[in-house]
Scaffold this motif. Structure first.
Motif, PDB file in Angstrom:
ATOM      1  N   LEU A  99      -2.619  31.033  38.558  1.00 25.09           N
ATOM      2  CA  LEU A  99      -1.749  29.723  39.054  1.00 25.09           C
ATOM      3  C   LEU A  99      -2.443  28.855  39.939  1.00 25.09           C
ATOM      4  O   LEU A  99      -2.391  27.943  40.371  1.00 25.09           O
ATOM      5  N   VAL A 100      -2.962  29.612  40.937  1.00 23.50           N
ATOM      6  CA  VAL A 100      -3.406  29.149  42.134  1.00 23.50           C
ATOM      7  C   VAL A 100      -5.026  28.787  42.085  1.00 23.50           C
ATOM      8  O   VAL A 100      -5.763  29.433  41.904  1.00 23.50           O
ATOM      9  N   ALA A 153       4.329  21.458  45.568  1.00 28.18           N
ATOM     10  CA  ALA A 153       3.819  22.668  45.864  1.00 28.18           C
ATOM     11  C   ALA A 153       3.652  23.372  44.531  1.00 28.18           C
ATOM     12  O   ALA A 153       4.280  22.906  43.586  1.00 28.18           O
ATOM     13  N   LYS A 154       2.636  24.061  44.487  1.00 30.80           N
ATOM     14  CA  LYS A 154       2.140  24.685  43.192  1.00 30.80           C
ATOM     15  C   LYS A 154       2.991  25.909  42.935  1.00 30.80           C
ATOM     16  O   LYS A 154       3.479  26.296  41.987  1.00 30.80           O
ATOM     17  N   LEU A 155       3.294  26.761  43.915  1.00 27.06           N
ATOM     18  CA  LEU A 155       3.956  28.159  43.780  1.00 27.06           C
ATOM     19  C   LEU A 155       4.451  28.414  45.128  1.00 27.06           C
ATOM     20  O   LEU A 155       4.170  28.270  46.256  1.00 27.06           O
ATOM     21  N   VAL A 156       5.847  29.013  44.859  1.00 30.03           N
ATOM     22  CA  VAL A 156       6.795  29.637  46.219  1.00 30.03           C
ATOM     23  C   VAL A 156       6.434  31.199  45.782  1.00 30.03           C
ATOM     24  O   VAL A 156       7.152  31.609  44.646  1.00 30.03           O
ATOM     25  N   HIS A 183      12.824  20.765  42.222  1.00 31.45           N
ATOM     26  CA  HIS A 183      12.769  19.428  42.466  1.00 31.45           C
ATOM     27  C   HIS A 183      11.448  19.161  42.795  1.00 31.45           C
ATOM     28  O   HIS A 183      10.933  17.984  42.748  1.00 31.45           O
ATOM     29  N   ALA A 184      10.573  20.175  43.306  1.00 34.44           N
ATOM     30  CA  ALA A 184       9.080  20.129  44.081  1.00 34.44           C
ATOM     31  C   ALA A 184       8.243  20.328  42.728  1.00 34.44           C
ATOM     32  O   ALA A 184       7.085  20.029  42.667  1.00 34.44           O
ATOM     33  N   GLY A 185       8.829  20.955  41.507  1.00 36.58           N
ATOM     34  CA  GLY A 185       7.789  21.114  40.443  1.00 36.58           C
ATOM     35  C   GLY A 185       7.102  22.524  40.735  1.00 36.58           C
ATOM     36  O   GLY A 185       6.214  22.683  40.077  1.00 36.58           O
ATOM     37  N   ALA A 186       7.654  23.207  41.299  1.00 36.45           N
ATOM     38  CA  ALA A 186       6.888  24.519  41.715  1.00 36.45           C
ATOM     39  C   ALA A 186       7.286  25.650  40.966  1.00 36.45           C
ATOM     40  O   ALA A 186       8.316  25.925  40.430  1.00 36.45           O
ATOM     41  N   TRP A 187       6.391  26.268  40.779  1.00 37.17           N
ATOM     42  CA  TRP A 187       6.558  27.920  40.274  1.00 37.17           C
ATOM     43  C   TRP A 187       7.257  28.915  41.099  1.00 37.17           C
ATOM     44  O   TRP A 187       6.907  28.422  42.546  1.00 37.17           O
ATOM     45  N   LEU A 188       7.989  29.635  40.991  1.00 37.17           N
ATOM     46  CA  LEU A 188       8.646  30.561  41.760  1.00 37.17           C
ATOM     47  C   LEU A 188       8.379  31.946  41.506  1.00 37.17           C
ATOM     48  O   LEU A 188       8.890  32.394  40.497  1.00 37.17           O
ATOM     49  N   LEU A 189       7.672  32.834  42.281  1.00 35.03           N
ATOM     50  CA  LEU A 189       7.288  34.122  41.948  1.00 35.03           C
ATOM     51  C   LEU A 189       8.037  35.037  42.829  1.00 35.03           C
ATOM     52  O   LEU A 189       8.037  34.710  43.949  1.00 35.03           O
TER      53      LEU A 189
END
Length: 372
Positions: A99-100, A153-156, A183-189
């Motif tokens: 992802l990153v 942000a891409k990923l949290v 809301h940020a459009g981020a993936w959550l790991l």
């Protein structure tokens, strides 16, 4: 590619074989094969499955049996949402590599497992740390999280229960985290290797993969399932992501061992029995540790709500590493220095191993603190 040294792993590599009372252990007391088969109700019948097993690569993505057993740990997942990896360390690595990209913003809590900020940093990501604080019971500050992801942000990356603090985000809290990420459009790991051994009933917290369309959960056989020797973990997430992960996985995994696959399947098909055993052990051990902490004038903490570790604040006139080195040399007791996880002034203690180790080690630790 340059990457920061893995502080906790280097500490373990240096001292784990030199201690006599390992209070740095993070896995629930490991099972023998005989204990596993007894808990699973298999007796000697496993030999009938094992002896004719031809030791090929096996199913590259993991057997259908294993992936179905992993999926059953979740509320809304199927075998197609599961990818098998070499431990959670392999699972987390694959998620970050997939992802990153350089320049992507990645938000990670701290403290946590170092993979979640050092790997993205090594890729060239814009890594922003969300520092957990004692006054918040080691839970993320949601306003700070919203500010860190603002603008994209891409990923949290989080872990729940948290390593090393044992803090626990319940469903309502996780739903707030999900809303911020969405809301940020981020993936959550969410690294969920300690999921299933919460201190309060029902004992298992909801998984991020079941809450969010861009939610990714990683897990393993090591911590909550007491089978670190299998070196087997997984990623649970959307099927399109699983496909993308598999492209990267072909370069560094191929397949897990067939014996590992079989034993993990047996264990997960008997997950309730194993988790019941491990909840009883961790709850009793934490009660022992709690009594000890309350009697220590040099130590304070926020009592863990889950997992296998606690973070102890100390007021000794030395660094955490100096304390831990002297402790091993003088008593044989091993802790993990907070400096190994960017938390100077703290010590990580594990409370999930054999109760006798805790019972023998804590008085030695207390005596050391009294006399140091």
């Amino acid at each position: 590619m340059k990457i920061a040294p893995f502080g906790v792993e280097q500490w373990m590599n240096e001292y784990e074989t030199r201690c006599t009372h390992n209070l740095a252990e993070t896995c629930v007391e490991s099972l023998t094969v005989a204990q596993l088969l007894d808990l699973a109700g298999h007796g000697d019948s496993l030999l009938r499955q094992l002896l004719p097993l031809k030791l090929t690569y096996g199913a590259i993505e993991g057997s259908d049996r294993l992936r179905s057993a992993v999926a059953a740990l979740y509320d809304r997942q199927a075998a197609g949402n599961v990818m098998i990896a070499h431990g959670a360390v392999g699972a987390n690595h694959l998620v970050h590599l997939t992802l990153v990209e350089p320049g992507d913003r990645v938000v990670s809590v701290l403290p946590t497992y170092q993979q979640h900020y050092s790997i993205p940093e090594s890729i060239g990501a814009d890594v922003r740390l969300l520092r957990l604080r004692e006054e918040n019971a080691w839970l993320p500050d949601l306003e700070e999280l919203a500010a860190l992801v603002d603008g994209g942000a891409k990923l949290v990356a989080i872990n729940n229960p948290n390593n090393p603090t044992g803090s626990l985000m319940d469903r309502a809290f996780l739903e707030q985290v999900v809303r911020i990420c969405d809301h940020a459009g981020a993936w959550l790991l969410c690294d969920e290797v300690y999921r299933g051994i919460d201190q309060a009933d029902p004992g298992t917290t909801v998984s991020v993969a079941d809450l969010y369309e861009r939610g990714i959960s990683t897990g393993s056989m090591s911590k909550a399932f007491s089978l670190a020797g299998l070196r087997l973990g997984w990623v649970v997430g959307p099927t399109l992501l699983i496909h993308e992960l598999s492209v990267h996985r072909d370069y560094n995994t191929i397949s897990v061992g067939m014996v590992d696959d079989l034993l993990a399947s047996v264990a997960l098909e008997s997950a309730p029995a194993i988790l019941d055993r491990n909840r009883a052990l961790t709850r009793a051990n934490l009660a022992t540790l709690s009594d000890w902490v309350e009697a220590q004038p040099q130590i304070s903490w926020v009592k863990p709500q889950g997992g296998t570790t606690a973070l102890l604040r100390h007021d000794m006139p030395m660094t955490s590493r100096q304390l831990c080195v002297r402790l091993i040399e003088e008593t044989g007791v091993m802790l993990t220095p907070g400096s190994a996880m960017s938390m100077e002034g703290y010590l990580r203690i594990g409370y999930a191993n054999n109760p006798a180790v805790l019972a023998d080690g804590l008085p030695l630790l207390g005596g050391f603190l009294d006399n140091a």
